[in-house]
Motif scaffolding. Structure first.
Motif, PDB file in Angstrom:
ATOM      1  N   MET A  14       0.848  -1.183   0.000  1.00 58.13           N
ATOM      2  CA  MET A  14       0.000   0.000   0.000  1.00 58.13           C
ATOM      3  C   MET A  14       0.890   1.243   0.000  1.00 58.13           C
ATOM      4  O   MET A  14       1.756   1.396   0.838  1.00 58.13           O
ATOM      5  N   ILE A  15       0.672   2.108  -0.953  1.00 54.88           N
ATOM      6  CA  ILE A  15       1.463   3.335  -1.021  1.00 54.88           C
ATOM      7  C   ILE A  15       0.562   4.519  -0.705  1.00 54.88           C
ATOM      8  O   ILE A  15      -0.494   4.696  -1.323  1.00 54.88           O
ATOM      9  N   ARG A  16       0.971   5.279   0.289  1.00 52.81           N
ATOM     10  CA  ARG A  16       0.150   6.408   0.711  1.00 52.81           C
ATOM     11  C   ARG A  16       0.801   7.709   0.281  1.00 52.81           C
ATOM     12  O   ARG A  16       1.977   7.751  -0.054  1.00 52.81           O
ATOM     13  N   ALA A  17       0.005   8.770   0.324  1.00 55.03           N
ATOM     14  CA  ALA A  17       0.502  10.069  -0.106  1.00 55.03           C
ATOM     15  C   ALA A  17       1.731  10.470   0.705  1.00 55.03           C
ATOM     16  O   ALA A  17       2.692  11.019   0.173  1.00 55.03           O
ATOM     17  N   SER A  18       1.709  10.129   1.999  1.00 54.40           N
ATOM     18  CA  SER A  18       2.828  10.538   2.849  1.00 54.40           C
ATOM     19  C   SER A  18       4.120   9.828   2.434  1.00 54.40           C
ATOM     20  O   SER A  18       5.210  10.335   2.633  1.00 54.40           O
ATOM     21  N   ASP A  19       3.976   8.606   1.843  1.00 52.44           N
ATOM     22  CA  ASP A  19       5.163   7.877   1.396  1.00 52.44           C
ATOM     23  C   ASP A  19       5.844   8.587   0.227  1.00 52.44           C
ATOM     24  O   ASP A  19       7.053   8.504   0.036  1.00 52.44           O
ATOM     25  N   LEU A  20       5.019   9.239  -0.600  1.00 48.57           N
ATOM     26  CA  LEU A  20       5.584   9.883  -1.780  1.00 48.57           C
ATOM     27  C   LEU A  20       6.365  11.134  -1.410  1.00 48.57           C
ATOM     28  O   LEU A  20       7.289  11.521  -2.100  1.00 48.57           O
ATOM     29  N   ARG A  21       5.986  11.737  -0.278  1.00 51.31           N
ATOM     30  CA  ARG A  21       6.666  12.956   0.115  1.00 51.31           C
ATOM     31  C   ARG A  21       8.064  12.667   0.680  1.00 51.31           C
ATOM     32  O   ARG A  21       9.007  13.365   0.428  1.00 51.31           O
ATOM     33  N   ALA A  22       8.162  11.568   1.458  1.00 49.30           N
ATOM     34  CA  ALA A  22       9.452  11.221   2.054  1.00 49.30           C
ATOM     35  C   ALA A  22      10.403  10.716   0.961  1.00 49.30           C
ATOM     36  O   ALA A  22       9.948  10.250  -0.084  1.00 49.30           O
ATOM     37  N   PRO A  23      11.726  10.840   1.221  1.00 51.17           N
ATOM     38  CA  PRO A  23      12.675  10.440   0.181  1.00 51.17           C
ATOM     39  C   PRO A  23      12.795   8.922   0.024  1.00 51.17           C
ATOM     40  O   PRO A  23      13.317   8.440  -0.969  1.00 51.17           O
ATOM     41  N   TRP A  24      12.282   8.153   1.009  1.00 48.16           N
ATOM     42  CA  TRP A  24      12.630   6.728   1.068  1.00 48.16           C
ATOM     43  C   TRP A  24      12.119   5.937  -0.127  1.00 48.16           C
ATOM     44  O   TRP A  24      12.816   5.076  -0.653  1.00 48.16           O
ATOM     45  N   LEU A  25      10.894   6.222  -0.561  1.00 47.72           N
ATOM     46  CA  LEU A  25      10.345   5.441  -1.666  1.00 47.72           C
ATOM     47  C   LEU A  25      11.155   5.670  -2.936  1.00 47.72           C
ATOM     48  O   LEU A  25      11.456   4.742  -3.681  1.00 47.72           O
ATOM     49  N   TRP A  26      11.540   6.926  -3.148  1.00 44.43           N
ATOM     50  CA  TRP A  26      12.306   7.238  -4.365  1.00 44.43           C
ATOM     51  C   TRP A  26      13.681   6.586  -4.307  1.00 44.43           C
ATOM     52  O   TRP A  26      14.169   6.057  -5.311  1.00 44.43           O
ATOM     53  N   LEU A  27      14.303   6.602  -3.132  1.00 43.17           N
ATOM     54  CA  LEU A  27      15.605   5.938  -2.993  1.00 43.17           C
ATOM     55  C   LEU A  27      15.456   4.439  -3.233  1.00 43.17           C
ATOM     56  O   LEU A  27      16.284   3.808  -3.888  1.00 43.17           O
ATOM     57  N   SER A  28      14.371   3.854  -2.710  1.00 46.11           N
ATOM     58  CA  SER A  28      14.140   2.418  -2.907  1.00 46.11           C
ATOM     59  C   SER A  28      14.021   2.105  -4.386  1.00 46.11           C
ATOM     60  O   SER A  28      14.591   1.126  -4.881  1.00 46.11           O
ATOM     61  N   LEU A  29      13.274   2.937  -5.111  1.00 47.41           N
ATOM     62  CA  LEU A  29      13.093   2.681  -6.535  1.00 47.41           C
ATOM     63  C   LEU A  29      14.416   2.799  -7.283  1.00 47.41           C
ATOM     64  O   LEU A  29      14.729   1.972  -8.148  1.00 47.41           O
ATOM     65  N   ALA A  30      15.217   3.816  -6.922  1.00 46.15           N
ATOM     66  CA  ALA A  30      16.510   3.976  -7.582  1.00 46.15           C
ATOM     67  C   ALA A  30      17.384   2.752  -7.344  1.00 46.15           C
ATOM     68  O   ALA A  30      18.021   2.219  -8.269  1.00 46.15           O
ATOM     69  N   ALA A  31      17.393   2.256  -6.091  1.00 43.77           N
ATOM     70  CA  ALA A  31      18.195   1.084  -5.771  1.00 43.77           C
ATOM     71  C   ALA A  31      17.679  -0.130  -6.538  1.00 43.77           C
ATOM     72  O   ALA A  31      18.458  -0.950  -7.038  1.00 43.77           O
ATOM     73  N   LEU A  32      16.361  -0.226  -6.666  1.00 47.32           N
ATOM     74  CA  LEU A  32      15.777  -1.359  -7.376  1.00 47.32           C
ATOM     75  C   LEU A  32      16.225  -1.365  -8.836  1.00 47.32           C
ATOM     76  O   LEU A  32      16.602  -2.408  -9.380  1.00 47.32           O
ATOM     77  N   VAL A  33      16.220  -0.190  -9.457  1.00 45.02           N
ATOM     78  CA  VAL A  33      16.640  -0.108 -10.862  1.00 45.02           C
ATOM     79  C   VAL A  33      18.093  -0.581 -10.993  1.00 45.02           C
ATOM     80  O   VAL A  33      18.425  -1.392 -11.864  1.00 45.02           O
TER      81      VAL A  33
END
Lengths: 354, 546
Positions: free
Chosen positions: B1-20
């Motif tokens: 589940m991805i919430r609006a608050s997750d998009l604001r924090a840097p963690w989700l974006w860092l996770s995606l970058a690491a995944l790539v």
């Protein structure tokens, strides 16, 4: 700064941990959330802090809606059960941490740090690391660290439960003194009724994500509104009864075998079935005489001498067991097997809805 | 589940970058290997079934791995037991054991054993002079001997840890219930430590299957899976990578099966030891103490033989392949530092870069996995542990096949060298970072945030300093293992990008043992100096995270 919680919902994995909870905590109040583990008290505290997101509802600090504000911008002071001191930083650096985060530095800041540490009696350990401190000292440092930033509200999550009994009482006093001096709105979470009763201005007894009863310590103890509250705060004998006669003065007459007992009646409407609640220390034991028909007829089946008092277990005629604590002179005077009668002041016994 | 608050924090974006990054550099190469075995004109699998040499190689790998696993258990377990339970003369040198395995690259172990017991070896010649003819060291004899002495320490380390964690009051309880001391040990201690022994034995098994350096140097004409895989990769060159991919797939499947078996054993055998009052070692003296001390010292001294031989060889005069033992020279060292220093420079740069990037990546990604869980982080966890199932040879093939040409051509660059080391050693750093993060309670971070420090600042100000010591020891482990890496880098390197290990390997292939010793000695120095500096100067417990 008061705290207002309006229709709050919190859920974990689809389950409502807190459902439709509303609560007002007045400014400067020492408010305790009391309940067993799993009742939602820590979740509520963490939602106030901002570490848990509300699914619905709002939280206000005074008039400011902080529901969506991230925790680091809420200006709270928080004290944790495991102290949560930064192990690689000295005591002084731990206390200075929040001030540095607010852009303070230099001698002015260190003065505040020193003052706060002296306040909790730890001016002499400033340069030590947390590992070199005792449990009580650590919790004092944690307290100083939370207070030095002059937070709007102070949140404490079972801060005393890792300490031994003696220290617990000491730190309890430190917390009370600091709170009163700073007149800071405080939310304190505990499962320990003695802590709650001794420290709080107001207590909210929680059960299954709801506040079951709200009131001053005395109200909670003397007039529990539900069997759950009666049981959790202090000990209580609970007997399922049917009211024989509801009197106009608000008392109820209850028949237990041939004997009758009077109790405060909180049943409403036409309901007659309820639970009779009596605290062990409110019951008085007397030797049984044939004339006496007012009270609980019983036989002593167990006796535990505890120094200041004696704990008895009585078997009622239908073999229900109740606990009676006897104080005063000769409190251990009833032998096992003795037939006794236990009486109670009608204002101390009560019938509540089952 | 991805919430609006997750998009604001840097963690989700860092996770995606690491995944790539992980998808491109781990999943894509592995996928290429798995598909390449069937995508050519010829199906690799039918070719494998028609090729007796290939099948023999697989069978031999299994036999070798089984034999070496057994010999390692036979040496490692008793050694662990006596060191954990007894005090005896010479015990302190056994404490050096973990160091030795890490410090000596496999290629050097193989080389030095060859210098001692090979056709022209020191011991072989000595015995021949007095009339004893040793069997040839190439083939089973050499493989089993060298691998046993290289890998038994893994069993030793695992068993020592298990025995010291064992609550000795359990044993006393068994004795109080009427069983004899020896029986108590068998009945009570063995079942508790058995899972650890099995787990370390299986680790040895996978390492033997994937072993490249010792196999290449000593297998000679004996077909072994890792050797035929490498040979297929070399002979297919730029052509369709069918056979190398087929062999690589076999290796991946084999190692995966073992790893699953391992995980199953560990999960079944995890007993809670309520209180770990480990037994205090008791002194053992008299003839039994002497025997145990001698046997233990013998094993350790044999493990140390490579160091001695290489130190002597590095300063010995040679003419081509002929070593003139007893005549000393500095010419070999001169070559390493002055005439041909490129391998040394390359090693320092590539291993340095791999360590730096690897540790930063591990610290950040582990933090995401443990502390900032979201929909992406479980995948980061799975993918970053894939290299555990890849032998160096397989990884090298994957990188070559994927980045030889196409949308991201890296062949011939320094990048692919760093990449090979980085990916191969990534699980090291990840495991150590995750272990420390598990020990940092969430309340510490929350305390920092509640004091007004934003999440990212909290990570740098509070979490990172607490991870510091573990990061430093992981960095040193990553450095030492990167410097000694051979099997992946030898597949991706091109002219001018040789590392010290590649250089040693090539010189052994040309039978130039004196030069090989000189480069090898420098290689060991490059490994050991950071360890000494870290433990002596910075007081870092390098082996704590192991």
């Amino acid at each position: 700064m008061g705290i207002d919680i309006k229709n709050l919902y919190v859920n974990y994995g689809g389950m409502d941990v807190i459902a439709d909870l509303s609560l007002t905590i007045p400014e400067g109040c020492f408010f305790t959330l009391l309940g067993p583990s799993g009742c939602g008290k820590t979740t509520l505290l963490r939602t106030i802090a901002g570490f848990v997101q509300a699914a619905k509802g709002n939280i206000y600090f005074q008039s400011q809606d902080v529901t969506r504000l991230p925790p680091h911008r809420r200006n709270i002071g928080m004290v944790f059960q495991d102290y949560a001191l930064f192990p690689d930083k000295t005591v002084a650096e731990n206390v200075a941490y929040g001030l540095r985060a607010r852009g303070e530095s230099g001698e002015a800041m260190m003065k505040k740090v020193r003052h706060e540490l002296e306040h909790v009696g730890l001016g002499h350990v400033m340069d030590r690391h947390p590992a070199a401190l005792s449990g009580g000292q650590r919790q004092r440092v944690a307290l100083a660290r939370a207070m030095v930033i002059k937070p709007q509200v102070l949140l404490m999550d079972e801060p005393l439960s890792n300490l031994d009994a003696k220290l617990r009482i000491q730190i309890r006093e430190t917390i009370s003194d600091l709170q009163r001096e700073a007149n800071i709105t405080t939310v304190f979470v505990t499962h320990d009724q003695e802590e709650a009763l001794s420290m709080s201005d107001r207590i909210g007894v929680m059960n299954k994500g709801k506040v079951e009863q709200l009131g001053t310590p005395k109200e909670i103890y003397a007039t529990p509104r539900t069997a759950y509250v009666a049981d959790f705060v202090g000990a209580a004998n609970r007997i399922n009864v049917t009211v024989a006669e509801a009197n106009a003065d608000g008392t109820a007459r209850i028949m237990l075998g041939d004997a009758a007992i009077l109790a405060r009646n909180t049943l409403t409407g036409t309901s007659r079935d309820g639970i009779l609640i009596m605290r062990p220390e409110d019951l008085r034991l007397k030797p049984r005489t044939s004339a006496e028909m007012q009270g609980l007829m019983g036989r002593v089946v167990k006796r535990q001498y505890l120094g200041g008092k004696t704990s008895y277990k009585l078997a009622l005629p239908d073999e229900t067991l109740i606990n009676v604590d006897s104080h005063g002179d000769d409190h251990d005077g009833f032998e096992i097997g003795t037939d006794v009668i236990a009486t109670i002041d009608p204002s101390k016994a009560m019938v509540i809805a089952s | 589940m991805i919430r609006a608050s997750d998009l604001r924090a840097p963690w989700l974006w860092l996770s995606l970058a690491a995944l790539v990054a992980l998808l491109v550099f781990i999943v894509y190469p592995v996928a290429n290997i798995l598909t390449a075995s069937v995508s050519g004109d010829q199906n690799g699998w039918s070719r494998l079934l028609a090729d007796p040499r290939g099948l023999t190689a697989i069978l031999n790998a299994l036999i070798l791995a089984s034999v070496v696993t057994c010999t390692c258990v036979l040496i490692g377990v008793p050694l662990a037991y006596v060191t954990a339970r007894y005090r005896f003369f010479g015990k302190s040198i056994i404490a050096l054991l973990p160091l030795i395995t890490l410090v000596i690259p496999e290629v050097i172990s193989a080389q030095t054993w060859l210098m001692a017991l090979g056709n022209n070896g020191l011991i072989t010649r000595f015995l021949r002079d007095i009339g004893i003819q040793l069997p040839t060291f190439y083939g089973w004899f050499g493989l089993v001997t060298v691998m046993t002495f290289v890998y038994y320490t893994y069993v030793y380390i695992g068993t020592v840890a298990a025995i010291s964690g064992f609550d000795s009051t359990l044993e006393e309880a068994a004795q109080s219930l009427g069983t004899s001391p020896a029986r108590s040990r068998m009945k009570v201690m063995l079942p508790v430590i058995l899972p650890s022994i099995l787990a370390s034995a299986l680790l040895v098994f996978t390492m033997v299957v994937g072993n490249f350096a010792i196999s290449m140097i000593l297998a000679n004409r004996l077909p072994l899976l890792s050797v035929v895989t490498y040979q297929a990769a070399v002979s297919e060159g730029g052509a369709a990578p069918v056979m190398q991919s087929t062999f690589a797939t076999v290796s991946v499947v084999m190692v995966m099966l073992i790893l699953f078996l391992n995980r199953w054993i560990v999960s079944r055998g995890r007993f809670e030891i309520a209180q770990g009052r480990g037994a205090r070692p008791v002194p053992i003296t008299g003839w039994r103490g002497a025997v145990i001390g001698l046997a233990a010292s013998f094993i350790v001294i044999v493990s140390l033989v490579p160091l001695a031989v290489i130190a002597v060889g590095a300063f010995t005069v040679s003419r081509g392949p002929v070593m003139q033992w007893g005549n000393w020279t500095l010419a070999n060292m001169e070559r390493v530092f002055i005439n041909a220093p490129q391998p040394l420079v390359n090693s320092l740069i590539y291993a340095g870069a791999a360590t730096l990037i690897g540790i930063c990546f591990s610290a950040l990604v582990s933090y995401l996995i443990i502390k900032k869980r979201n929909a992406v982080t479980p995948w980061l966890d799975y993918i970053s542990s894939i290299p555990l199932a890849l032998s160096g040879t397989v990884l090298g093939i994957g990188l070559v096949v994927s980045f030889n040409s196409g949308w991201l051509p890296l062949t011939g660059t320094a990048t692919i060298m760093v990449l090979a080391l980085l990916v191969r050693r990534l699980p090291f750093g990840m495991r150590s970072a995750q272990a420390t993060l598990h020990n940092i309670p969430n309340s510490i971070e929350e305390a920092s945030i509640s004091l007004g420090s934003p999440p990212l600042r909290t990570f740098f100000k509070v979490v990172l300093p607490m991870m510091g010591p573990a990061i430093a020891s992981a960095a040193i482990l990553t450095w030492t293992t990167s410097v000694s890496e051979l099997s992946a880098s030898i597949l991706v390197y091109s002219g001018g990008r040789e590392t010290l290990t590649i250089q040693v390997f090539r010189l052994i292939g040309s039978n130039l043992m004196a030069y090989a010793s000189a480069y090898g000695l420098v290689l060991i120095a490059v490994i050991i100096i950071p360890i000494i500096v870290a433990t002596k100067v910075f007081k870092i417990d390098v082996f704590a995270s192991k």
